[in-house]
Structure formats: C-alpha cells, structure tokens
Design a protein around this motif. Structure first.
Motif, mmCIF file in Angstrom:
data_model
loop_
_atom_site.group_PDB
_atom_site.id
_atom_site.type_symbol
_atom_site.label_atom_id
_atom_site.label_comp_id
_atom_site.label_asym_id
_atom_site.label_seq_id
_atom_site.Cartn_x
_atom_site.Cartn_y
_atom_site.Cartn_z
ATOM 1 N N GLN A 123 25.655 23.795 45.692
ATOM 2 C CA GLN A 123 24.321 24.108 45.165
ATOM 3 C C GLN A 123 23.900 25.523 45.522
ATOM 4 N N ALA A 124 24.128 25.932 46.755
ATOM 5 C CA ALA A 124 23.739 27.276 47.193
ATOM 6 C C ALA A 124 24.528 28.345 46.434
ATOM 7 N N ALA A 125 25.820 28.084 46.212
ATOM 8 C CA ALA A 125 26.651 29.038 45.464
ATOM 9 C C ALA A 125 26.178 29.148 44.016
ATOM 10 N N ARG A 126 25.847 28.016 43.413
ATOM 11 C CA ARG A 126 25.386 28.020 42.024
ATOM 12 C C ARG A 126 24.052 28.757 41.885
ATOM 13 N N LEU A 127 23.134 28.512 42.806
ATOM 14 C CA LEU A 127 21.831 29.172 42.730
ATOM 15 C C LEU A 127 21.953 30.689 42.894
ATOM 16 N N ALA A 128 22.871 31.122 43.749
ATOM 17 C CA ALA A 128 23.071 32.569 43.925
ATOM 18 C C ALA A 128 23.553 33.202 42.622
ATOM 19 N N PHE A 129 24.491 32.539 41.943
ATOM 20 C CA PHE A 129 24.986 33.093 40.686
ATOM 21 C C PHE A 129 23.895 33.066 39.617
ATOM 22 N N GLU A 130 23.041 32.066 39.643
ATOM 23 C CA GLU A 130 21.983 31.983 38.641
ATOM 24 C C GLU A 130 21.020 33.154 38.738
ATOM 25 N N ARG A 131 20.879 33.738 39.929
ATOM 26 C CA ARG A 131 20.036 34.931 40.051
ATOM 27 C C ARG A 131 20.635 36.064 39.213
ATOM 28 N N VAL A 132 21.961 36.201 39.253
ATOM 29 C CA VAL A 132 22.632 37.239 38.466
ATOM 30 C C VAL A 132 22.537 36.903 36.977
ATOM 31 N N LEU A 133 22.711 35.636 36.666
ATOM 32 C CA LEU A 133 22.679 35.197 35.272
ATOM 33 C C LEU A 133 21.312 35.445 34.638
ATOM 34 N N GLU A 134 20.258 35.206 35.388
ATOM 35 C CA GLU A 134 18.905 35.432 34.872
ATOM 36 C C GLU A 134 18.708 36.886 34.460
ATOM 37 N N VAL A 135 19.167 37.805 35.300
ATOM 38 C CA VAL A 135 18.993 39.225 34.985
ATOM 39 C C VAL A 135 19.878 39.621 33.813
ATOM 40 N N GLY A 136 21.098 39.074 33.767
ATOM 41 C CA GLY A 136 21.984 39.356 32.632
ATOM 42 C C GLY A 136 21.370 38.909 31.318
ATOM 43 N N GLU A 137 20.719 37.755 31.346
ATOM 44 C CA GLU A 137 20.083 37.233 30.132
ATOM 45 C C GLU A 137 18.873 38.068 29.738
ATOM 46 N N ARG A 138 18.178 38.609 30.705
ATOM 47 C CA ARG A 138 17.059 39.511 30.401
ATOM 48 C C ARG A 138 17.557 40.792 29.748
ATOM 49 N N PHE A 139 18.712 41.260 30.193
ATOM 50 C CA PHE A 139 19.240 42.531 29.672
ATOM 51 C C PHE A 139 19.810 42.352 28.266
ATOM 52 N N VAL A 140 20.588 41.307 28.057
ATOM 53 C CA VAL A 140 21.167 41.027 26.736
ATOM 54 C C VAL A 140 20.892 39.557 26.402
ATOM 55 N N PRO A 141 19.770 39.262 25.809
ATOM 56 C CA PRO A 141 19.453 37.874 25.478
ATOM 57 C C PRO A 141 20.534 37.228 24.624
ATOM 58 N N GLY A 142 20.939 36.044 25.027
ATOM 59 C CA GLY A 142 21.978 35.323 24.304
ATOM 60 C C GLY A 142 23.378 35.648 24.763
ATOM 61 N N ASP A 143 23.547 36.705 25.536
ATOM 62 C CA ASP A 143 24.879 37.087 26.023
ATOM 63 C C ASP A 143 24.834 37.415 27.508
ATOM 64 N N GLY A 144 23.873 36.811 28.200
ATOM 65 C CA GLY A 144 23.702 37.104 29.619
ATOM 66 C C GLY A 144 24.861 36.675 30.476
ATOM 67 N N ALA A 145 25.585 35.631 30.046
ATOM 68 C CA ALA A 145 26.709 35.139 30.851
ATOM 69 C C ALA A 145 27.783 36.203 30.992
ATOM 70 N N ARG A 146 28.094 36.890 29.885
ATOM 71 C CA ARG A 146 29.135 37.926 29.968
ATOM 72 C C ARG A 146 28.668 39.104 30.801
ATOM 73 N N VAL A 147 27.400 39.452 30.678
ATOM 74 C CA VAL A 147 26.845 40.537 31.496
ATOM 75 C C VAL A 147 26.922 40.171 32.977
ATOM 76 N N ALA A 148 26.533 38.929 33.278
ATOM 77 C CA ALA A 148 26.538 38.474 34.676
ATOM 78 C C ALA A 148 27.950 38.456 35.242
ATOM 79 N N LEU A 149 28.887 37.936 34.478
ATOM 80 C CA LEU A 149 30.273 37.867 34.958
ATOM 81 C C LEU A 149 30.878 39.255 35.126
ATOM 82 N N ALA A 150 30.553 40.167 34.207
ATOM 83 C CA ALA A 150 31.068 41.540 34.328
ATOM 84 C C ALA A 150 30.506 42.210 35.572
ATOM 85 N N GLY A 151 29.191 42.071 35.773
ATOM 86 C CA GLY A 151 28.567 42.682 36.950
ATOM 87 C C GLY A 151 29.054 42.060 38.239
#
Length: 236
Positions: free
Chosen positions: A140-168
């Motif tokens: 759970q702690a690991a997932r929540l940490a990644f979700e912080r990155v995912l949230e920002v990725g989705e803000r930057f490129v709506p609909g494609d935040g997962a790829r942004v998050a994984l790249a970063g």
C-alpha cells in the motif's frame, strides 16, 4: 570493649545488574521500527537482525516477536515506512501549481530521498519488492508513493499521465541508483553528481509544454479515486 574499626572487614554488597530498559507495549512496534531504521542507516542490511534490533531498542530478544514473526516481516515494515516517508516528500513536491515544475520538484524529492537514505532505498527496491503481495502495508505504501507521481503526470498530460509518470520515475530512479552505487563517480564529465544535475536532466527531456491542456490536481485526484473504486468492484 574497644573495637579497632580499621581492622574490621566490611562485607561488599553484590553488584546488581541494571534493570532492563522498560518499554510500553503500546509503542513497542514503533520503537523496534525506529531501531531497525537506525541500524539500517549505520550498519546496512547485513547488520540488521531481530536480536540486534531488540538490543538497540533496549528490549528483550523475544520482544520483536510480539509484532514481527520473522526478520522478513520487520524488513517489509521498514521498507513500508520508507515508502511512506518518500510518499510524503513527493506529495509536498507535487503541490506546485505548475504541472511541469511539479514534475521537476517530484524528481528532486525522489533523488534527494535516495541520497539521504541509500540503505533504505536499496531495501525498498530490493528483492522484498517482488514479494510485496505478502506484506499488504508495504504494498500500500509503495502504491501510494507512485500515485503521487501519477497524479502530476496526469495533470501535465491528461489522459496520458501513466506514461509521463513512468518516464519520470525511470529517470529519477535510474539516476538515484547510479549515484548511490558510485557508478557516476570518476566519469570523464565535468558535472557535479547531485540533485541539481538530476533536475537538469529531467528538464532537458521533459517537453516545455504538454501535448494537452493541463488539468487541476483536484480533477486528477477525483479521477484516480474513481479508477480505484472501479478496480475494487472488478475484484469483488
């Protein structure tokens, strides 16, 4: 009758061992985790045993078993604690209202965490991570940490935040491991190996403008919440 006091042999009292350091049952788990986290920082993973953790916490050798059935359970708890600490740092960094700047701040926080807690970082992403399904709090702690990155990725490129998050994440994680393992030392480059360098690399690779209009953090959080609910329904 007079007694020569100088010739009277005084009987020595036997020395008593100091009583063991008391602990309150309510905070035993936290005390053990703090001791384990400290030992991990000073002695590395090889110096971390249940017996040594008990000694560091000032409790009996059997005390850790009240909360941890094995060393692996304790290690998973320490790794979960480290992920929670990382997640808190990422949440602060993600608060930047500018999505691109937030991604760079998240990159900084990630690399800074790895350099500040190298032993914990190796534990978090070591063999234990592949077994996270055995340790729900760790997962759970690991997932929540990644979700912080995912949230920002989705803000930057709506609909494609997962790829942004994984790249970063890949960039920050790769740089972090190379830095703490010394792989970047003595390279034929005139660059300081620090958080500022990691940020400059992320800035170099991150587009100056997103491909879509950025969205607010509130909208992203609501969207991620709906996704989690949908996943829960599909599993039930």
């Amino acid at each position: 009758m007079q007694v020569n006091v100088s010739r009277v042999k005084m009987r020595r009292m036997p020395r008593q061992k100091p009583p063991p350091k008391p602990y309150h049952h309510g905070n035993l788990r936290e005390s053990l985790l703090a001791a384990a986290d400290d030992l991990l920082s000073t002695q590395g993973l090889q110096g971390l045993t249940l017996r040594e953790v008990a000694r560091k916490a000032g409790v009996s050798h059997a005390a850790p078993y009240h909360h941890f059935a094995s060393l692996d359970e304790l290690l998973a708890a320490v790794a979960g604690l480290s992920f929670a600490r990382l997640g808190a740092d990422l949440a602060v960094a993600a608060g930047n209202p500018d999505p691109r700047a937030a991604l760079l701040d998240v990159n900084d926080a990630y690399v800074r965490h790895a350099r500040r807690y190298p032993a914990q970082f190796r534990l978090m992403f070591g063999p234990m991570l592949a077994r996270k399904a055995e340790f729900p709090e760790f997962a759970q702690a690991a997932r929540l940490a990644f979700e912080r990155v995912l949230e920002v990725g989705e803000r930057f490129v709506p609909g494609d935040g997962a790829r942004v998050a994984l790249a970063g994440w890949s960039l920050a994680h790769g740089f972090s491991h190379l830095a703490i393992d010394g792989a970047l030392d003595d390279l034929p480059v005139n660059l300081p190996i620090d958080v500022a360098l990691a940020r400059s690399l992320a800035d170099l690779l991150l587009p100056s403008r997103p491909t879509s209009e950025p969205v607010s953090a509130t909208t992203v959080t609501a969207s991620l919440g709906r996704n989690r609910q949908n996943r829960g329904k599909s599993l039930s």
